[in-house]
Design a protein around this motif. Structure first.
Motif, PDB file in Angstrom:
ATOM      1  N   HIS A 167      -3.456 -45.507  13.782  1.00  0.00           N
ATOM      2  CA  HIS A 167      -4.828 -45.459  14.277  1.00  0.00           C
ATOM      3  C   HIS A 167      -5.655 -46.464  13.488  1.00  0.00           C
ATOM      4  CE1 HIS A 167      -3.353 -41.465  15.478  1.00  0.00           C
ATOM      5  NE2 HIS A 167      -4.243 -41.548  16.452  1.00  0.00           N
ATOM      6  N   ALA A 168      -6.648 -47.053  14.151  1.00  0.00           N
ATOM      7  CA  ALA A 168      -7.542 -47.973  13.460  1.00  0.00           C
ATOM      8  C   ALA A 168      -8.981 -47.681  13.891  1.00  0.00           C
ATOM      9  CB  ALA A 168      -7.196 -49.425  13.778  1.00  0.00           C
ATOM     10  N   HIS A 169      -9.879 -47.856  12.949  1.00  0.00           N
ATOM     11  CA  HIS A 169     -11.315 -47.725  13.189  1.00  0.00           C
ATOM     12  C   HIS A 169     -11.859 -49.147  13.258  1.00  0.00           C
ATOM     13  CE1 HIS A 169     -15.421 -46.358  11.360  1.00  0.00           C
ATOM     14  NE2 HIS A 169     -15.530 -46.650  12.634  1.00  0.00           N
ATOM     15  N   LEU A 170     -12.464 -49.519  14.394  1.00  0.00           N
ATOM     16  CA  LEU A 170     -12.998 -50.864  14.598  1.00  0.00           C
ATOM     17  C   LEU A 170     -14.509 -50.788  14.778  1.00  0.00           C
ATOM     18  CD1 LEU A 170     -10.412 -52.147  17.245  1.00  0.00           C
ATOM     19  CD2 LEU A 170     -10.339 -52.472  14.772  1.00  0.00           C
ATOM     20  N   VAL A 171     -15.223 -51.730  14.166  1.00  0.00           N
ATOM     21  CA  VAL A 171     -16.676 -51.819  14.337  1.00  0.00           C
ATOM     22  C   VAL A 171     -17.015 -53.268  14.662  1.00  0.00           C
ATOM     23  CG1 VAL A 171     -18.944 -51.465  13.294  1.00  0.00           C
ATOM     24  CG2 VAL A 171     -17.038 -49.973  12.647  1.00  0.00           C
ATOM     25  N   PHE A 172     -17.722 -53.463  15.780  1.00  0.00           N
ATOM     26  CA  PHE A 172     -18.188 -54.784  16.190  1.00  0.00           C
ATOM     27  C   PHE A 172     -19.710 -54.786  16.150  1.00  0.00           C
ATOM     28  CE2 PHE A 172     -14.326 -54.243  19.033  1.00  0.00           C
ATOM     29  CZ  PHE A 172     -13.477 -54.856  18.134  1.00  0.00           C
ATOM     30  N   VAL A 173     -20.270 -55.831  15.576  1.00  0.00           N
ATOM     31  CA  VAL A 173     -21.713 -55.955  15.421  1.00  0.00           C
ATOM     32  C   VAL A 173     -22.208 -57.039  16.364  1.00  0.00           C
ATOM     33  CG1 VAL A 173     -23.547 -56.484  13.766  1.00  0.00           C
ATOM     34  CG2 VAL A 173     -21.497 -55.286  13.008  1.00  0.00           C
ATOM     35  N   THR A 174     -23.357 -56.781  17.007  1.00  0.00           N
ATOM     36  CA  THR A 174     -23.926 -57.801  17.884  1.00  0.00           C
ATOM     37  C   THR A 174     -24.434 -58.959  17.033  1.00  0.00           C
ATOM     38  OG1 THR A 174     -26.089 -56.741  17.876  1.00  0.00           O
ATOM     39  CG2 THR A 174     -24.608 -56.180  19.685  1.00  0.00           C
ATOM     40  N   LYS A 175     -24.452 -60.121  17.628  1.00  0.00           N
ATOM     41  CA  LYS A 175     -24.918 -61.327  16.949  1.00  0.00           C
ATOM     42  C   LYS A 175     -26.330 -61.102  16.422  1.00  0.00           C
ATOM     43  CE  LYS A 175     -23.887 -65.746  16.333  1.00  0.00           C
ATOM     44  NZ  LYS A 175     -22.684 -66.216  15.717  1.00  0.00           N
ATOM     45  N   TYR A 176     -26.555 -61.420  15.180  1.00  0.00           N
ATOM     46  CA  TYR A 176     -27.845 -61.284  14.498  1.00  0.00           C
ATOM     47  C   TYR A 176     -28.328 -59.833  14.433  1.00  0.00           C
ATOM     48  CZ  TYR A 176     -27.638 -66.179  15.835  1.00  0.00           C
ATOM     49  OH  TYR A 176     -27.214 -67.458  16.055  1.00  0.00           O
ATOM     50  N   ARG A 177     -27.457 -58.888  14.758  1.00  0.00           N
ATOM     51  CA  ARG A 177     -27.788 -57.457  14.754  1.00  0.00           C
ATOM     52  C   ARG A 177     -29.000 -57.130  15.626  1.00  0.00           C
ATOM     53  NH1 ARG A 177     -25.517 -53.107  12.725  1.00  0.00           N
ATOM     54  NH2 ARG A 177     -24.398 -53.198  10.810  1.00  0.00           N
ATOM     55  N   ARG A 178     -29.199 -57.909  16.635  1.00  0.00           N
ATOM     56  CA  ARG A 178     -30.312 -57.648  17.551  1.00  0.00           C
ATOM     57  C   ARG A 178     -29.916 -56.538  18.513  1.00  0.00           C
ATOM     58  NH1 ARG A 178     -31.764 -63.755  18.187  1.00  0.00           N
ATOM     59  NH2 ARG A 178     -33.018 -63.987  16.332  1.00  0.00           N
ATOM     60  N   GLY A 179     -30.869 -55.703  18.868  1.00  0.00           N
ATOM     61  CA  GLY A 179     -30.614 -54.547  19.724  1.00  0.00           C
ATOM     62  C   GLY A 179     -30.375 -54.904  21.170  1.00  0.00           C
ATOM     63  N   ALA A 180     -29.255 -55.498  21.446  1.00  0.00           N
ATOM     64  CA  ALA A 180     -28.963 -55.961  22.804  1.00  0.00           C
ATOM     65  C   ALA A 180     -28.360 -54.879  23.685  1.00  0.00           C
ATOM     66  CB  ALA A 180     -28.017 -57.156  22.748  1.00  0.00           C
ATOM     67  N   PHE A 181     -27.721 -53.891  23.099  1.00  0.00           N
ATOM     68  CA  PHE A 181     -27.029 -52.881  23.901  1.00  0.00           C
ATOM     69  C   PHE A 181     -27.969 -51.753  24.282  1.00  0.00           C
ATOM     70  CE2 PHE A 181     -22.552 -53.942  22.289  1.00  0.00           C
ATOM     71  CZ  PHE A 181     -22.411 -54.853  23.312  1.00  0.00           C
ATOM     72  N   THR A 182     -28.549 -51.879  25.450  1.00  0.00           N
ATOM     73  CA  THR A 182     -29.449 -50.864  25.968  1.00  0.00           C
ATOM     74  C   THR A 182     -29.105 -50.596  27.424  1.00  0.00           C
ATOM     75  OG1 THR A 182     -31.075 -52.543  26.576  1.00  0.00           O
ATOM     76  CG2 THR A 182     -31.346 -51.516  24.421  1.00  0.00           C
ATOM     77  N   GLY A 183     -29.670 -49.524  27.960  1.00  0.00           N
ATOM     78  CA  GLY A 183     -29.456 -49.186  29.357  1.00  0.00           C
ATOM     79  C   GLY A 183     -27.989 -48.966  29.672  1.00  0.00           C
ATOM     80  N   PRO A 184     -27.504 -49.568  30.759  1.00  0.00           N
ATOM     81  CA  PRO A 184     -26.118 -49.344  31.180  1.00  0.00           C
ATOM     82  C   PRO A 184     -25.086 -50.191  30.420  1.00  0.00           C
ATOM     83  CG  PRO A 184     -27.228 -50.743  32.771  1.00  0.00           C
ATOM     84  CD  PRO A 184     -28.265 -50.328  31.753  1.00  0.00           C
ATOM     85  N   MET A 185     -25.532 -51.069  29.530  1.00  0.00           N
ATOM     86  CA  MET A 185     -24.584 -51.964  28.850  1.00  0.00           C
ATOM     87  C   MET A 185     -23.529 -51.239  28.020  1.00  0.00           C
ATOM     88  SD  MET A 185     -26.740 -55.336  27.810  1.00  0.00           S
ATOM     89  CE  MET A 185     -25.301 -56.166  27.162  1.00  0.00           C
ATOM     90  N   PRO A 186     -23.868 -50.213  27.213  1.00  0.00           N
ATOM     91  CA  PRO A 186     -22.823 -49.549  26.427  1.00  0.00           C
ATOM     92  C   PRO A 186     -21.750 -48.902  27.294  1.00  0.00           C
ATOM     93  CG  PRO A 186     -24.991 -48.960  25.603  1.00  0.00           C
ATOM     94  CD  PRO A 186     -25.195 -49.712  26.888  1.00  0.00           C
ATOM     95  N   VAL A 187     -22.158 -48.317  28.407  1.00  0.00           N
ATOM     96  CA  VAL A 187     -21.187 -47.680  29.304  1.00  0.00           C
ATOM     97  C   VAL A 187     -20.252 -48.734  29.883  1.00  0.00           C
ATOM     98  CG1 VAL A 187     -20.926 -46.394  31.473  1.00  0.00           C
ATOM     99  CG2 VAL A 187     -22.712 -45.754  29.839  1.00  0.00           C
TER     100      VAL A 187
END
Length: 132
Positions: A12-32
């Motif tokens: 098993h592995a735990h993976l974390v991906f960060v958006t460029k510049y840590r800007r809050g881009a993932f909103t609305g339907p994007m995470p789904v």
């Protein structure tokens, strides 16, 4: 458990991906949609995406993978395919928040799930706040 002709494994592995510049881009339907895309990529690698969640600036995944899968190749495919598909489907939103064509930072976290049982890490990821 994964079993092959000459191997039995439980990786098993735990993976974390960060958006460029840590800007809050993932909103609305994007995470789904991002989760759907990443599940499809994982399936192509014969990897089980056990859990997916995150906040507006990053996502966390818990993957169960066979030993033949190089995590670096999996990570590369997950980030490239998801970035391409999200740009295609949410182009204006991505450009507004990221001001570039790159959705993900070049840095990521990949760690084995050795100390904590996968169930504990799964619960931790489930409890992360998903952006609205």
């Amino acid at each position: 458990m994964h079993s092959g002709r000459h191997v039995v494994s439980n990786l098993h592995a735990h993976l974390v991906f960060v958006t460029k510049y840590r800007r809050g881009a993932f909103t609305g339907p994007m995470p789904v949609r991002c989760e759907q895309i990443m599940r499809e990529v994982c399936a192509g690698f014969e990897v089980e995406l056990g859990e997916f969640n995150g906040e507006d600036g990053h996502v966390r995944l818990l993957v169960h993978h066979p030993p033949k899968v190089a995590l670096a190749k999996l990570v590369n495919s997950l980030t490239e395919v998801s970035a391409r598909m999200l740009r295609k489907e949410f182009g204006a939103h991505v450009r507004e928040h990221l001001q570039s064509d790159h959705s993900w930072s070049g840095s990521y976290f990949a760690g084995p799930v050795g100390g904590a049982p996968p169930a504990v890490l799964k619960q931790y990821i489930e409890q992360q706040k998903r952006p609205a």
